[in-house]
Design an enzyme around this catalytic site. Structure first.
Site, PDB file in Angstrom:
ATOM      1  N   SER A 173       0.828  -1.216   0.000  1.00 32.11           N
ATOM      2  CA  SER A 173       0.000   0.000   0.000  1.00 32.11           C
ATOM      3  C   SER A 173       0.859   1.262   0.000  1.00 32.11           C
ATOM      4  O   SER A 173       1.983   1.276   0.483  1.00 32.11           O
ATOM      5  CB  SER A 173      -0.913   0.034   1.233  1.00 32.11           C
ATOM      6  OG  SER A 173      -1.687  -1.131   1.304  1.00 32.11           O
TER       7      SER A 173
HETATM    8  N1  SAH Z   1      -0.527  -5.260   3.797  1.00 33.22           N
HETATM    9  C1  SAH Z   1       0.225  -5.544   2.622  1.00 33.22           C
HETATM   10  C2  SAH Z   1      -0.477  -5.145   1.336  1.00 33.22           C
HETATM   11  C3  SAH Z   1      -1.352  -6.231   0.945  1.00 33.22           C
HETATM   12  S1  SAH Z   1      -2.114  -6.211  -0.629  1.00 33.22           S
HETATM   13  C4  SAH Z   1       1.611  -4.946   2.652  1.00 33.22           C
HETATM   14  O1  SAH Z   1       1.933  -4.229   3.615  1.00 33.22           O
HETATM   15  O2  SAH Z   1       2.382  -5.218   1.738  1.00 33.22           O
HETATM   16  C5  SAH Z   1      -3.446  -7.303  -0.205  1.00 33.22           C
HETATM   17  C6  SAH Z   1      -3.076  -8.738   0.019  1.00 33.22           C
HETATM   18  O3  SAH Z   1      -4.260  -9.427   0.410  1.00 33.22           O
HETATM   19  C7  SAH Z   1      -2.541  -9.446  -1.206  1.00 33.22           C
HETATM   20  O4  SAH Z   1      -1.262  -9.958  -0.946  1.00 33.22           O
HETATM   21  C8  SAH Z   1      -3.568 -10.575  -1.442  1.00 33.22           C
HETATM   22  O5  SAH Z   1      -2.994 -11.766  -1.914  1.00 33.22           O
HETATM   23  C9  SAH Z   1      -4.153 -10.759  -0.043  1.00 33.22           C
HETATM   24  N2  SAH Z   1      -5.478 -11.408   0.003  1.00 33.22           N
HETATM   25  C10 SAH Z   1      -6.509 -11.302  -0.882  1.00 33.22           C
HETATM   26  N3  SAH Z   1      -7.563 -12.049  -0.451  1.00 33.22           N
HETATM   27  C11 SAH Z   1      -7.185 -12.630   0.728  1.00 33.22           C
HETATM   28  C12 SAH Z   1      -7.842 -13.512   1.649  1.00 33.22           C
HETATM   29  N4  SAH Z   1      -9.081 -13.973   1.448  1.00 33.22           N
HETATM   30  N5  SAH Z   1      -7.165 -13.903   2.754  1.00 33.22           N
HETATM   31  C13 SAH Z   1      -5.891 -13.471   2.984  1.00 33.22           C
HETATM   32  N6  SAH Z   1      -5.226 -12.649   2.142  1.00 33.22           N
HETATM   33  C14 SAH Z   1      -5.861 -12.221   1.028  1.00 33.22           C
END
Ligand code: SAH
Length: 217
Positions: free
Chosen positions: A68
């Site tokens: 993000s």
């Molecule tokens: N917080 C992260 C950014 C994450 S982007 C950082 O600091 O880098 C969102 C993430 O959510 C992605 O990696 C995606 O694979 C994950 N995601 C999507 N659906 C999900 C689910 N049902 N359970 C767990 N993770 C999920």
């Protein structure tokens, strides 16, 4: 190598000043946590070159996912008023960066990532950085993490269409949850549990990746 490190440290300092001045982030603990965490190291190597890790934008981390924008990390962390010792559940580990910032604030972090490669990457980087108070699990965030519930704080970094009821159940009394909700149009929502009632507040419009069910299509 030293020159490179100095340049990155300077870029990180500028990012923090930008958060303070442009975005009015005022919690010094959050600013100092973001000054201390090496954001660039959370971007997987193939994406690190020319990624401008400290710029005012999200960065690609592979699998169509992003780390993000610094403002979003700062804003959510500040709004949730994370205290040392808080038990925090994160849905969507991605690179592991948000988890590292929470850990830097002294939280005990449990984070779930659905893409196995990203979960493995986050685990490795967190270990390399000597960050111990984060547990990463590969799984589906829709189930939460019942073994460690209830949580003082739940933070979602991927967007479900509606707030998953299981996550509300796993929120402690007095706890707060923040996550993007919606499809193409999303809003950040803040939910607070007080005397077993949940109070919901709508916040900024945002654009996160969707919270997928059971695996990426
Ligand atoms: N917080 C992260 C950014 C994450 S982007 C950082 O600091 O880098 C969102 C993430 O959510 C992605 O990696 C995606 O694979 C994950 N995601 C999507 N659906 C999900 C689910 N049902 N359970 C767990 N993770 C999920």
């Amino acid at each position: 190598m030293k020159i490179h490190d100095d340049a990155l440290e300077q870029a990180r300092g500028e990012m923090v000043e930008f958060l303070r001045v442009r975005y009015r982030i005022h919690d010094e603990r959050v600013l100092s946590a973001m000054k201390n965490v090496s954001r660039h190291l959370f971007i997987p190597k193939p994406f690190r070159e020319n990624s401008d890790a400290y710029g005012d934008h999200p960065c690609p981390i592979g699998f169509g996912q992003t780390i993000s924008q610094p403002f979003i990390v700062a804003y959510m962390t500040q709004t949730l008023a994370v205290q040392a010792g808080d038990k925090v559940l994160e849905i969507g580990t991605g690179s592991g960066y948000q988890a590292a910032v929470l850990a830097e604030l002294g939280a005990r972090v449990y984070t779930i990532e659905i893409v196995p490669e990203l979960a493995a990457h986050a685990k490795t980087v967190l270990a390399e950085q000597g960050i111990r108070n984060v547990e990463v699990r590969c799984g589906d965030g829709y189930a939460g993490w019942p073994e460690h519930a209830p949580f003082d704080i739940i933070i979602g970094t991927c967007a479900p269409e509606e707030v998953p009821p299981v996550l509300i159940e796993q929120l402690a009394e007095g706890g707060r949850m923040m996550l993007p909700v919606g499809g193409r149009v999303q809003r950040l929502q803040i939910l607070r549990k007080r005397e077993s009632r949940v109070v919901l507040e709508e916040d900024l419009p945002v654009r996160f990746v969707p919270m997928v069910r059971g695996g990426l299509e």
